[in-house]
Design a protein around this motif. Structure first.
Motif, mmCIF file in Angstrom:
data_model
loop_
_atom_site.group_PDB
_atom_site.id
_atom_site.type_symbol
_atom_site.label_atom_id
_atom_site.label_comp_id
_atom_site.label_asym_id
_atom_site.label_seq_id
_atom_site.Cartn_x
_atom_site.Cartn_y
_atom_site.Cartn_z
ATOM 1 N N ILE A 180 8.411 2.052 6.331
ATOM 2 C CA ILE A 180 7.712 1.011 6.653
ATOM 3 C C ILE A 180 7.223 0.220 5.556
ATOM 4 O O ILE A 180 6.930 0.800 4.616
ATOM 5 N N PHE A 181 7.354 -1.035 5.473
ATOM 6 C CA PHE A 181 7.314 -1.867 4.255
ATOM 7 C C PHE A 181 6.031 -2.742 4.686
ATOM 8 O O PHE A 181 6.219 -3.586 5.623
ATOM 9 N N ALA A 182 4.871 -2.469 3.868
ATOM 10 C CA ALA A 182 3.768 -3.433 4.142
ATOM 11 C C ALA A 182 3.652 -4.816 3.673
ATOM 12 O O ALA A 182 3.947 -4.920 2.432
ATOM 13 N N LEU A 183 3.167 -6.020 4.238
ATOM 14 C CA LEU A 183 3.289 -7.315 3.614
ATOM 15 C C LEU A 183 2.071 -7.920 4.236
ATOM 16 O O LEU A 183 2.018 -7.872 5.669
ATOM 17 N N SER A 212 13.062 -6.045 9.151
ATOM 18 C CA SER A 212 12.971 -5.101 10.228
ATOM 19 C C SER A 212 12.003 -3.991 10.023
ATOM 20 O O SER A 212 11.561 -3.263 10.948
ATOM 21 N N LYS A 213 11.827 -3.614 8.600
ATOM 22 C CA LYS A 213 11.104 -2.560 8.424
ATOM 23 C C LYS A 213 9.410 -2.979 8.102
ATOM 24 O O LYS A 213 8.698 -2.106 7.673
ATOM 25 N N ILE A 214 9.267 -4.251 8.306
ATOM 26 C CA ILE A 214 8.033 -4.753 7.757
ATOM 27 C C ILE A 214 6.959 -4.613 8.924
ATOM 28 O O ILE A 214 7.122 -4.781 9.673
ATOM 29 N N VAL A 215 5.668 -4.189 8.475
ATOM 30 C CA VAL A 215 4.428 -4.104 8.908
ATOM 31 C C VAL A 215 3.599 -5.347 8.530
ATOM 32 O O VAL A 215 3.491 -5.290 7.163
ATOM 33 N N VAL A 231 -2.872 -4.353 3.226
ATOM 34 C CA VAL A 231 -1.514 -3.964 2.593
ATOM 35 C C VAL A 231 -1.886 -2.488 1.856
ATOM 36 O O VAL A 231 -1.119 -1.430 1.938
ATOM 37 N N LEU A 232 -2.847 -2.701 0.909
ATOM 38 C CA LEU A 232 -2.927 -1.639 -0.028
ATOM 39 C C LEU A 232 -3.656 -0.758 0.720
ATOM 40 O O LEU A 232 -2.975 0.694 0.390
ATOM 41 N N GLU A 233 -4.299 -0.626 1.699
ATOM 42 C CA GLU A 233 -4.914 0.603 2.590
ATOM 43 C C GLU A 233 -3.807 1.210 3.332
ATOM 44 O O GLU A 233 -3.564 2.356 3.286
ATOM 45 N N TYR A 234 -2.793 0.165 3.869
ATOM 46 C CA TYR A 234 -1.542 0.975 4.484
ATOM 47 C C TYR A 234 -0.827 1.939 3.657
ATOM 48 O O TYR A 234 -0.492 3.247 4.013
ATOM 49 N N VAL A 235 -0.743 1.435 2.519
ATOM 50 C CA VAL A 235 0.304 2.336 1.568
ATOM 51 C C VAL A 235 -0.378 3.632 1.040
ATOM 52 O O VAL A 235 0.046 4.660 0.993
ATOM 53 N N GLU A 236 -1.690 3.203 0.602
ATOM 54 C CA GLU A 236 -2.537 4.448 -0.026
ATOM 55 C C GLU A 236 -2.742 5.361 1.025
ATOM 56 O O GLU A 236 -2.864 6.677 0.536
ATOM 57 N N ALA A 253 2.222 3.168 5.550
ATOM 58 C CA ALA A 253 3.407 2.361 5.078
ATOM 59 C C ALA A 253 3.874 2.999 3.837
ATOM 60 O O ALA A 253 2.916 3.466 2.998
ATOM 61 N N GLN A 254 5.100 2.994 3.651
ATOM 62 C CA GLN A 254 5.754 3.857 2.304
ATOM 63 C C GLN A 254 5.684 3.028 1.165
ATOM 64 O O GLN A 254 5.693 3.272 0.068
ATOM 65 N N ALA A 255 5.614 1.696 1.372
ATOM 66 C CA ALA A 255 5.804 0.654 0.277
ATOM 67 C C ALA A 255 5.211 -0.726 0.621
ATOM 68 O O ALA A 255 5.028 -1.000 1.964
ATOM 69 N N GLY A 256 4.847 -1.551 -0.366
ATOM 70 C CA GLY A 256 4.298 -2.781 0.017
ATOM 71 C C GLY A 256 4.133 -3.795 -1.067
ATOM 72 O O GLY A 256 4.237 -3.226 -2.180
#
Length: 259
Positions: free
Chosen positions: A138-141, A168-171, A179-184, A188-191
């Motif tokens: 899952i990629f955060a943006l 298709s992988k973006i949230v 975005v930072l919170e999702y990855v931390e 999400a695995q990256a962003g």
């Protein structure tokens, strides 16, 4: 003796009434001056630090309204009581200016920034944008219509010809801090975040800095809201955040000082 007591009591009563009258005539404590500023979420840490000393030094309270620049722009358009706006993109400031909501000749370019890709520590090591494509992640943006970091990020992914592969992988997130919170948190695995957001990563790491040639220049403009009745206080704040002490704080958080 009784007469003396009566006289003494009368005198004391007169003195008491006089003291109470003087107390009632004292001016009420002056209401503390304050301003409200709407600010791009990515500026949260340095501005909290600057505002703390500003309030102490100048005696002016600052109400900080943080969010995505597009959301803040809309709030101002809808009549939110704001005295000053600091956006993470010139476009948002320009739209307000075109609608006559920004004081004439008050817009100034304050700061610059860079974009980075971050990834959660629990992932198989990712070392480039290309490393994201074939992984089930899952990629955060940030939202690509209202969040400048999302707008810049999409521009870069398109320029690097990976947008269609990652779409298709973006949230999507309401602002860059989300975005930072999702990855931390590993949600999400990256962003993509700003370099200034990535200085204190705990559960993530920087994959790479995105080339500045792949997106519009990242500029944080500042503008006074037309019709604000706090002009003196706003001017004091602008002077304060553009002095050398504040510059050092912005630089510490990896912003580029432009003023």
């Amino acid at each position: 003796m009784n007469r003396a007591r009566v006289i003494t009591s009368t005198v004391l009563l007169i003195i008491l009434i006089f003291v109470l009258t003087l107390s009632g005539c004292k001016k009420s404590p002056e209401i503390k001056k304050e301003i409200t500023i709407s600010v791009a979420a990515s500026l949260k840490e340095p501005l909290n630090e600057i505002i703390k000393t500003f309030e102490k030094d100048r005696g002016i309270k600052v109400n900080l309204n943080l969010g995505g620049s597009g959301t803040l722009q809309k709030q101002i358009e809808e009549g939110a009581e704001v005295d000053l706006f600091i956006s993470a993109a010139y476009e948002n400031m320009k739209k307000l200016d075109n609608k006559g909501l920004i004081e004439e000749n008050s817009i100034m370019n304050l700061l610059g920034n860079s974009l980075v890709i971050i990834a959660h520590n629990s992932n198989e090591k990712i070392d480039s944008i290309a490393g994201l494509i074939n992984k089930n992640i899952i990629f955060a943006l940030g939202e690509t219509k209202t969040v400048p970091a999302g707008i810049y990020g999409k521009q870069s992914l398109e320029k690097l010809e990976v947008w269609n592969l990652l779409q298709s992988k973006i949230v999507y997130a309401k602002d860059v801090k989300q975005v930072l919170e999702y990855v931390e948190k590993g949600e999400a695995q990256a962003g993509i975040v700003y370099k200034s957001d990535a200085i204190n990563l705990k559960n993530s790491y920087i994959v790479q800095t995105i080339p500045e040639s792949t997106h519009e220049e990242i500029i944080y403009p500042i503008g006074k809201i037309k019709g604000s009745n706090k002009k003196e206080e706003v001017n004091e704040f602008i002077k304060y955040i553009t002095n050398s002490q504040s510059d050092e704080i912005f630089i510490k958080y990896k912003f580029k000082v432009l003023n």
